[in-house]
Design a protein around this motif. Structure first.
Motif, PDB file in Angstrom:
ATOM      1  N   THR A  52       0.682  -1.242  -0.057  1.00  0.00           N
ATOM      2  CA  THR A  52       0.046  -0.128  -0.031  1.00  0.00           C
ATOM      3  C   THR A  52       0.905   1.181   0.034  1.00  0.00           C
ATOM      4  O   THR A  52       0.323   2.320  -0.151  1.00  0.00           O
ATOM      5  CB  THR A  52      -0.756  -0.018   1.159  1.00  0.00           C
ATOM      6  OG1 THR A  52       0.027   0.418   2.332  1.00  0.00           O
ATOM      7  CG2 THR A  52      -1.914  -1.122   1.171  1.00  0.00           C
ATOM      8  N   LYS A  53       2.354   1.090   0.008  1.00  0.00           N
ATOM      9  CA  LYS A  53       2.885   2.290   0.134  1.00  0.00           C
ATOM     10  C   LYS A  53       4.296   2.249  -0.453  1.00  0.00           C
ATOM     11  O   LYS A  53       4.922   1.092  -0.458  1.00  0.00           O
ATOM     12  CB  LYS A  53       3.145   2.689   1.801  1.00  0.00           C
ATOM     13  CG  LYS A  53       3.624   3.954   2.023  1.00  0.00           C
ATOM     14  CD  LYS A  53       3.924   4.240   3.428  1.00  0.00           C
ATOM     15  CE  LYS A  53       4.401   5.427   3.467  1.00  0.00           C
ATOM     16  NZ  LYS A  53       4.239   6.118   5.002  1.00  0.00           N
ATOM     17  N   GLY A  54       4.751   3.268  -1.115  1.00  0.00           N
ATOM     18  CA  GLY A  54       5.913   3.096  -1.876  1.00  0.00           C
ATOM     19  C   GLY A  54       6.522   4.574  -1.990  1.00  0.00           C
ATOM     20  O   GLY A  54       5.812   5.496  -1.976  1.00  0.00           O
ATOM     21  N   VAL A  55       7.881   4.666  -2.496  1.00  0.00           N
ATOM     22  CA  VAL A  55       8.716   6.045  -2.724  1.00  0.00           C
ATOM     23  C   VAL A  55       9.304   5.924  -4.084  1.00  0.00           C
ATOM     24  O   VAL A  55       9.957   4.964  -4.298  1.00  0.00           O
ATOM     25  CB  VAL A  55       9.442   6.304  -1.483  1.00  0.00           C
ATOM     26  CG1 VAL A  55      10.601   5.500  -1.686  1.00  0.00           C
ATOM     27  CG2 VAL A  55       9.872   7.801  -1.938  1.00  0.00           C
ATOM     28  N   VAL A  56       9.126   7.082  -4.912  1.00  0.00           N
ATOM     29  CA  VAL A  56       9.684   7.113  -6.006  1.00  0.00           C
ATOM     30  C   VAL A  56      10.694   8.334  -5.848  1.00  0.00           C
ATOM     31  O   VAL A  56      10.246   9.530  -5.437  1.00  0.00           O
ATOM     32  CB  VAL A  56       8.837   7.000  -7.377  1.00  0.00           C
ATOM     33  CG1 VAL A  56       7.999   8.290  -7.278  1.00  0.00           C
ATOM     34  CG2 VAL A  56       9.486   6.990  -8.537  1.00  0.00           C
ATOM     35  N   ILE A  57      12.146   8.228  -6.225  1.00  0.00           N
ATOM     36  CA  ILE A  57      12.855   9.181  -6.590  1.00  0.00           C
ATOM     37  C   ILE A  57      12.746   9.811  -7.802  1.00  0.00           C
ATOM     38  O   ILE A  57      13.358   8.860  -9.000  1.00  0.00           O
ATOM     39  CB  ILE A  57      14.310   8.599  -5.957  1.00  0.00           C
ATOM     40  CG1 ILE A  57      14.582   7.907  -4.601  1.00  0.00           C
ATOM     41  CG2 ILE A  57      15.078   9.991  -6.177  1.00  0.00           C
ATOM     42  CD1 ILE A  57      13.963   8.709  -3.426  1.00  0.00           C
ATOM     43  N   VAL A  58      12.539  11.010  -7.921  1.00  0.00           N
ATOM     44  CA  VAL A  58      12.113  11.379  -9.433  1.00  0.00           C
ATOM     45  C   VAL A  58      13.385  12.281  -9.829  1.00  0.00           C
ATOM     46  O   VAL A  58      13.514  13.492  -8.878  1.00  0.00           O
ATOM     47  CB  VAL A  58      10.640  12.236  -9.432  1.00  0.00           C
ATOM     48  CG1 VAL A  58      10.716  12.919 -10.903  1.00  0.00           C
ATOM     49  CG2 VAL A  58       9.651  11.356  -8.967  1.00  0.00           C
ATOM     50  N   PRO A  59      13.947  12.282 -10.866  1.00  0.00           N
ATOM     51  CA  PRO A  59      14.920  13.121 -11.187  1.00  0.00           C
ATOM     52  C   PRO A  59      14.224  14.221 -11.816  1.00  0.00           C
ATOM     53  O   PRO A  59      13.428  14.417 -12.942  1.00  0.00           O
ATOM     54  CB  PRO A  59      15.848  12.479 -12.493  1.00  0.00           C
ATOM     55  CG  PRO A  59      14.706  11.241 -12.941  1.00  0.00           C
ATOM     56  CD  PRO A  59      13.922  11.000 -11.727  1.00  0.00           C
ATOM     57  N   VAL A  60      14.568  15.290 -11.385  1.00  0.00           N
ATOM     58  CA  VAL A  60      13.801  16.886 -11.692  1.00  0.00           C
ATOM     59  C   VAL A  60      14.708  17.544 -12.681  1.00  0.00           C
ATOM     60  O   VAL A  60      14.312  18.418 -13.568  1.00  0.00           O
ATOM     61  CB  VAL A  60      13.189  17.550 -10.687  1.00  0.00           C
ATOM     62  CG1 VAL A  60      12.104  16.803 -10.140  1.00  0.00           C
ATOM     63  CG2 VAL A  60      14.212  17.859  -9.434  1.00  0.00           C
ATOM     64  N   THR A  61      16.165  17.510 -12.277  1.00  0.00           N
ATOM     65  CA  THR A  61      17.102  18.334 -13.296  1.00  0.00           C
ATOM     66  C   THR A  61      18.293  17.269 -13.302  1.00  0.00           C
ATOM     67  O   THR A  61      17.997  16.302 -12.693  1.00  0.00           O
ATOM     68  CB  THR A  61      17.611  19.418 -12.738  1.00  0.00           C
ATOM     69  OG1 THR A  61      18.142  19.357 -11.479  1.00  0.00           O
ATOM     70  CG2 THR A  61      16.428  20.445 -12.563  1.00  0.00           C
TER      71      THR A  61
END
Length: 127
Positions: free
Chosen positions: A24-33
């Motif tokens: 029910t829970k996860g984290v995504v590390i998003v490259p923004v630059t």
């Protein structure tokens, strides 16, 4: 919706990283630059029998929060600012049957806005 599979697919599509806490829970590390990343936590929730997904990303600690929050919020379309767990955060609430392409748009807004304001407020890349 199998949240972890959809979020993991999104992470792979944007060259991000995904970690699952549970079903029910996860984290995504998003490259923004090129050199900045933003964590977005995705959690399945339920309110009055209705399932939904909460997407959230920290901006700064409450004590570092700018005074005029309404000025910050005017640039948000699909999400909003909240104070949660002693942090100013960007949060979006979406239906658990959301189209994965629209979910990607919402995750991008949450990550991009949180990272931009985090950099503006602290000058650092904490979250």
């Amino acid at each position: 919706m199998e949240l972890t599979k959809v979020i993991e697919s999104y992470a792979n599509a944007v060259d991000g990283k995904f970690s699952s806490y549970d079903d029910t829970k996860g984290v995504v590390i998003v490259p923004v630059t090129k050199h900045r990343f933003q964590s977005v936590i995705a959690t399945n929730k339920m309110l009055d029998g209705v399932e939904y997904i909460e997407l959230s990303s920290k901006i700064c600690a409450v004590e570092d929060m700018p005074e005029k929050l309404f000025v910050l919020q005017r640039d948000l379309t699909l999400s909003k600012l909240v104070i949660k767990d002693d942090f100013l955060q960007v949060v979006a609430y979406v239906d658990d049957q959301i189209n994965p392409k629209l979910l990607a748009v919402v995750i991008n807004e949450v990550a991009q806005f949180a990272d931009h304001k985090e950099k503006e407020i602290s000058g650092k890349d904490h979250y």
